[in-house]
Design an enzyme around this catalytic site. Structure first.
Site, PDB file in Angstrom:
ATOM      1  N   ASP A 122     -41.232  -7.310  -4.944  1.00 47.25           N
ATOM      2  CA  ASP A 122     -41.895  -6.009  -4.872  1.00 47.25           C
ATOM      3  C   ASP A 122     -41.410  -5.131  -3.723  1.00 47.25           C
ATOM      4  O   ASP A 122     -41.986  -4.080  -3.468  1.00 47.25           O
ATOM      5  CB  ASP A 122     -43.407  -6.200  -4.757  1.00 47.25           C
ATOM      6  CG  ASP A 122     -43.808  -7.010  -3.535  1.00 47.25           C
ATOM      7  OD1 ASP A 122     -42.923  -7.670  -2.936  1.00 47.25           O
ATOM      8  OD2 ASP A 122     -45.004  -7.007  -3.186  1.00 47.25           O
ATOM      9  N   GLY A 149     -15.659   8.949  -4.879  1.00 45.07           N
ATOM     10  CA  GLY A 149     -14.416   9.217  -5.593  1.00 45.07           C
ATOM     11  C   GLY A 149     -13.600   7.964  -5.795  1.00 45.07           C
ATOM     12  O   GLY A 149     -13.967   7.072  -6.545  1.00 45.07           O
ATOM     13  N   TRP A 151      -9.692   6.234  -6.801  1.00 48.44           N
ATOM     14  CA  TRP A 151      -8.728   6.453  -7.874  1.00 48.44           C
ATOM     15  C   TRP A 151      -9.414   6.696  -9.212  1.00 48.44           C
ATOM     16  O   TRP A 151      -9.112   7.647  -9.938  1.00 48.44           O
ATOM     17  CB  TRP A 151      -7.793   5.250  -7.969  1.00 48.44           C
ATOM     18  CG  TRP A 151      -6.804   5.337  -9.085  1.00 48.44           C
ATOM     19  CD1 TRP A 151      -6.858   4.685 -10.290  1.00 48.44           C
ATOM     20  CD2 TRP A 151      -5.612   6.133  -9.109  1.00 48.44           C
ATOM     21  NE1 TRP A 151      -5.766   5.021 -11.059  1.00 48.44           N
ATOM     22  CE2 TRP A 151      -4.989   5.896 -10.362  1.00 48.44           C
ATOM     23  CE3 TRP A 151      -5.009   6.999  -8.206  1.00 48.44           C
ATOM     24  CZ2 TRP A 151      -3.790   6.519 -10.726  1.00 48.44           C
ATOM     25  CZ3 TRP A 151      -3.812   7.610  -8.567  1.00 48.44           C
ATOM     26  CH2 TRP A 151      -3.219   7.375  -9.807  1.00 48.44           C
ATOM     27  N   GLU A 192      -8.436  11.827  -5.070  1.00 50.56           N
ATOM     28  CA  GLU A 192      -7.040  11.481  -5.340  1.00 50.56           C
ATOM     29  C   GLU A 192      -6.552  12.222  -6.595  1.00 50.56           C
ATOM     30  O   GLU A 192      -6.620  11.678  -7.688  1.00 50.56           O
ATOM     31  CB  GLU A 192      -6.904   9.965  -5.493  1.00 50.56           C
ATOM     32  CG  GLU A 192      -7.406   9.217  -4.262  1.00 50.56           C
ATOM     33  CD  GLU A 192      -7.285   7.712  -4.370  1.00 50.56           C
ATOM     34  OE1 GLU A 192      -6.440   7.210  -5.150  1.00 50.56           O
ATOM     35  OE2 GLU A 192      -8.035   7.022  -3.675  1.00 50.56           O
ATOM     36  N   TYR A 193      -6.044  13.513  -6.441  1.00 53.24           N
ATOM     37  CA  TYR A 193      -5.731  14.201  -5.189  1.00 53.24           C
ATOM     38  C   TYR A 193      -5.982  15.687  -5.370  1.00 53.24           C
ATOM     39  O   TYR A 193      -5.762  16.221  -6.469  1.00 53.24           O
ATOM     40  CB  TYR A 193      -4.263  13.985  -4.803  1.00 53.24           C
ATOM     41  CG  TYR A 193      -3.883  12.540  -4.715  1.00 53.24           C
ATOM     42  CD1 TYR A 193      -4.066  11.825  -3.518  1.00 53.24           C
ATOM     43  CD2 TYR A 193      -3.375  11.879  -5.820  1.00 53.24           C
ATOM     44  CE1 TYR A 193      -3.702  10.487  -3.435  1.00 53.24           C
ATOM     45  CE2 TYR A 193      -3.036  10.539  -5.737  1.00 53.24           C
ATOM     46  CZ  TYR A 193      -3.202   9.847  -4.555  1.00 53.24           C
ATOM     47  OH  TYR A 193      -2.880   8.519  -4.484  1.00 53.24           O
ATOM     48  N   MET A 257      -3.705   6.923   3.374  1.00 56.52           N
ATOM     49  CA  MET A 257      -3.564   5.744   2.512  1.00 56.52           C
ATOM     50  C   MET A 257      -2.118   5.241   2.483  1.00 56.52           C
ATOM     51  O   MET A 257      -1.389   5.368   1.492  1.00 56.52           O
ATOM     52  CB  MET A 257      -4.088   6.064   1.117  1.00 56.52           C
ATOM     53  CG  MET A 257      -5.587   6.352   1.111  1.00 56.52           C
ATOM     54  SD  MET A 257      -6.275   6.651  -0.534  1.00 56.52           S
ATOM     55  CE  MET A 257      -5.676   8.319  -0.861  1.00 56.52           C
ATOM     56  N   THR A 258      -1.727   4.636   3.586  1.00 56.48           N
ATOM     57  CA  THR A 258      -0.353   4.196   3.783  1.00 56.48           C
ATOM     58  C   THR A 258      -0.114   2.818   3.160  1.00 56.48           C
ATOM     59  O   THR A 258       0.240   1.851   3.834  1.00 56.48           O
ATOM     60  CB  THR A 258      -0.005   4.195   5.272  1.00 56.48           C
ATOM     61  OG1 THR A 258      -1.082   3.592   6.017  1.00 56.48           O
ATOM     62  CG2 THR A 258       0.193   5.609   5.784  1.00 56.48           C
ATOM     63  N   TYR A 259      -0.322   2.748   1.861  1.00 50.02           N
ATOM     64  CA  TYR A 259      -0.087   1.537   1.071  1.00 50.02           C
ATOM     65  C   TYR A 259       0.100   1.973  -0.374  1.00 50.02           C
ATOM     66  O   TYR A 259      -0.034   3.157  -0.705  1.00 50.02           O
ATOM     67  CB  TYR A 259      -1.255   0.550   1.213  1.00 50.02           C
ATOM     68  CG  TYR A 259      -2.636   1.177   1.233  1.00 50.02           C
ATOM     69  CD1 TYR A 259      -3.217   1.688   0.082  1.00 50.02           C
ATOM     70  CD2 TYR A 259      -3.355   1.267   2.435  1.00 50.02           C
ATOM     71  CE1 TYR A 259      -4.473   2.273   0.097  1.00 50.02           C
ATOM     72  CE2 TYR A 259      -4.613   1.852   2.463  1.00 50.02           C
ATOM     73  CZ  TYR A 259      -5.171   2.343   1.297  1.00 50.02           C
ATOM     74  OH  TYR A 259      -6.417   2.930   1.320  1.00 50.02           O
TER      75      TYR A 259
END
Length: 417
Positions: A122, A149, A151, A192-193, A257-259
Site C-alpha cells: 500500500d 529521448g 535513440w 538524436e539529433y 556521445m564519443t562512442y
C-alpha cells in the site's frame, strides 16, 4: 555508411515492453509546482567541474537484473556524483513517462532494497524512483537527472519544439511531480539529433537546439539542464547541423556521445574501434573520434568545462575476422548476450580479453571474433585527456555494463581525481 551513435540499447523484447507501457502522465499534473518566473537563464560554469555521471537504464531491471542497489554493492555510488535516469519519452509535444511499472510500481524485497526495507503493497511509490530516493538519502552527494529521448524515443522532439514553452513546462511538471518530490535535480535532453538524422530525421533548422535549451533553462530555473549531443565531427556532419555553441550558454553541460563511431552495422567491416580517443592510420572515416569531436565543439565556442567525455561500458564486435589488428574484413556481427554485435564489458573481459590497443582504446581478437572496448587502463588514459583539455568531467553509457565490483567506474573516479 550508417550514422554513428546508433545506440541499440535493449533487446527487441525490452523495447516492445517499454513502448507498450509508454503513456502520457497527466494524473496530478495540475498539482505539480510551476516554474519560477524570471528564473536565471545562464548557469555558472563551475557547476560542471568534476562531473562523474552514469546512465541508469529503466529497462535494466529486467533481463540485465541491474537494480539501484547494484550501485551500492559495486561501490559505484561512492564514486559517482550524477545519475541520468534513462529514458522518459517525448510524445504529443510533451514529456511522458516511459515504463511506469519499472519506474514507480515494481515491488522490492528487503534484500533487494537499498536500505534493507521491503516495499509494502500500500505504499504510494515503489519501483526505481523509490529506490533512487533511498540512494540519495544514503549518498546525499548524488544528483539525479531524468533523461528524455534517446535513440529510440527522439522522434517526438520535432513536434514538441513547435511550442518550446509548452514542451518545457510539461517536462518540468513531470520531473517535479509531487509523487517523487526531491528525486530529480533537473533534466537531460537526449535528442538524436536536432536538424539531422538518427532513427528518424529532423529538419527544424540550426536554431532549434538553442531555442530548446533556452526554453528549458527559463522553465527549470536553477535546476540542472543538460543535453546528450552528437560526436560526429566529420566535415558537414552532425555537429555542424545545429547551433550547439549558442545553446551552450543555457546548459550546465553537454554529454558528448564519443562512442558508437564504428560497428557491425557495417557487416563486412572494416573492423574499427567504436570509441577511439584519437584518429589513427586507416580509420574508416575522418572526424569519427573523440578528440575531433571535443576540438570541434571548442572551436565552435562551447566552453571546455561544459563538455563531458563519453565512455562506453560495452564493446562492439564482428565475426568472421582473421586479421588481429583493426581494418580487417568480417562476415557479420559477433554474437552478444542481449543482441548481436554488442556486449557488456563485464562479459567481454573474460570471453574475449584485450589483445591490443589503438587510438587510446582496446581491441580483442579471439577465434574469428574481433571486439573493441575500453578497459580500466584505457579509461585511465581517457580521463587524463579529459583533465588535460579542461573538460567538465566524464559520463558513461551505461552502469549495468560494469563488473560486479565496478572496476570501470573506479577507473573513471581515480582518473578524474
Amino acid at each position: 555508411m550508417r550514422s554513428p551513435h546508433v545506440r541499440t540499447r535493449t533487446r527487441a523484447i525490452g523495447i516492445l515492453l517499454t513502448l507498450a507501457l509508454a503513456i502520457p502522465l497527466t494524473v496530478l499534473a495540475t498539482l505539480a509546482p510551476s516554474s519560477t518566473a524570471g528564473a536565471a537563464t545562464t548557469p555558472a560554469g563551475p557547476r560542471a567541474a568534476g562531473v562523474k555521471m552514469g546512465y541508469f537504464t529503466e529497462w535494466g531491471v529486467y533481463d540485465r537484473n541491474y537494480h539501484v542497489k547494484n550501485m551500492v554493492t559495486s561501490g559505484t555510488a561512492e564514486k559517482i556524483n550524477t545519475i541520468n535516469y534513462a529514458f522518459g519519452n517525448v510524445q504529443g509535444g510533451r514529456c511522458t513517462m516511459g515504463d511506469s511499472f519499472a519506474a514507480i510500481e515494481k515491488s522490492y524485497t528487503a534484500d533487494q532494497s537499498v536500505d534493507g526495507v521491503a516495499d509494502t503493497w500500500d505504499q504510494p511509490l515503489r519501483g526505481n524512483f523509490n529506490q533512487l530516493l533511498k540512494l540519495k538519502k544514503k549518498y546525499p552527494h548524488i544528483k539525479i537527472l531524468w533523461s528524455f529521448g534517446g535513440w529510440t524515443w527522439s522522434g517526438g522532439f520535432t513536434q514538441a519544439m513547435q511550442n518550446p514553452a509548452a514542451f518545457a513546462q510539461s517536462c518540468y511538471d513531470l520531473v517535479n511531480d509531487p509523487r517523487w518530490q526531491g528525486l530529480f535535480d533537473g533534466i537531460d535532453l537526449d535528442w538524436e539529433y536536432p536538424n539531422a538524422c538518427g532513427l528518424s530525421c529532423d529538419s527544424s533548422g540550426p536554431a532549434v537546439m538553442k531555442d530548446m535549451m533556452q526554453a528549458f533553462r527559463g522553465t527549470f530555473g536553477d535546476q540542472l539542464v543538460t543535453a546528450a549531443v552528437t560526436a560526429d565531427a566529420s566535415a558537414g556532419g552532425k555537429i555542424e547541423a545545429a547551433d550547439y555553441a549558442g545553446a551552450a550558454q543555457y546548459a550546465d553541460w553537454y554529454n558528448v556521445m564519443t562512442y558508437d563511431f564504428f560497428g557491425a552495422w557495417d557487416a563486412q567491416g572494416p573492423t574499427a574501434p567504436h570509441s577511439p580517443l584519437t584518429s589513427y592510420d586507416g580509420i574508416p572515416k575522418q572526424g569519427f573520434d573523440s578528440s575531433a569531436a571535443i576540438e570541434k565543439f571548442k572551436a565552435a565556442g562551447v566552453p571546455a568545462n561544459k563538455l563531458l567525455l563519453g565512455i562506453g561500458f560495452y564493446g562492439r564486435g564482428w565475426t568472421g575476422v582473421t586479421q588481429a589488428g583493426p581494418g580487417g574484413t568480417a562476415t557479420g556481427p559477433a554474437p552478444g548476450t542481449y543482441e548481436q554485435g554488442i556486449d557488456d564489458y563485464k562479459e567481454l573481459k573474460s570471453k574475449c580479453p584485450a589483445t591490443g590497443t589503438v587510438a587510446g582504446t582496446a581491441y580483442a581478437h579471439c577465434g574469428n571474433q574481433w571486439w573493441s572496448y575500453d578497459t580500466p587502463q584505457t579509461v585511465g588514459g581517457k580521463m587524463s585527456y579529459a583533465k588535460q583539455q579542461g573538460l567538465g568531467g566524464a559520463f558513461i553509457w551505461e552502469l549495468s555494463g560494469d563488473t560486479a565490483n565496478g572496476e570501470l567506474m573506479s577507473a573513471v573516479n581515480s582518473g578524474l581525481g
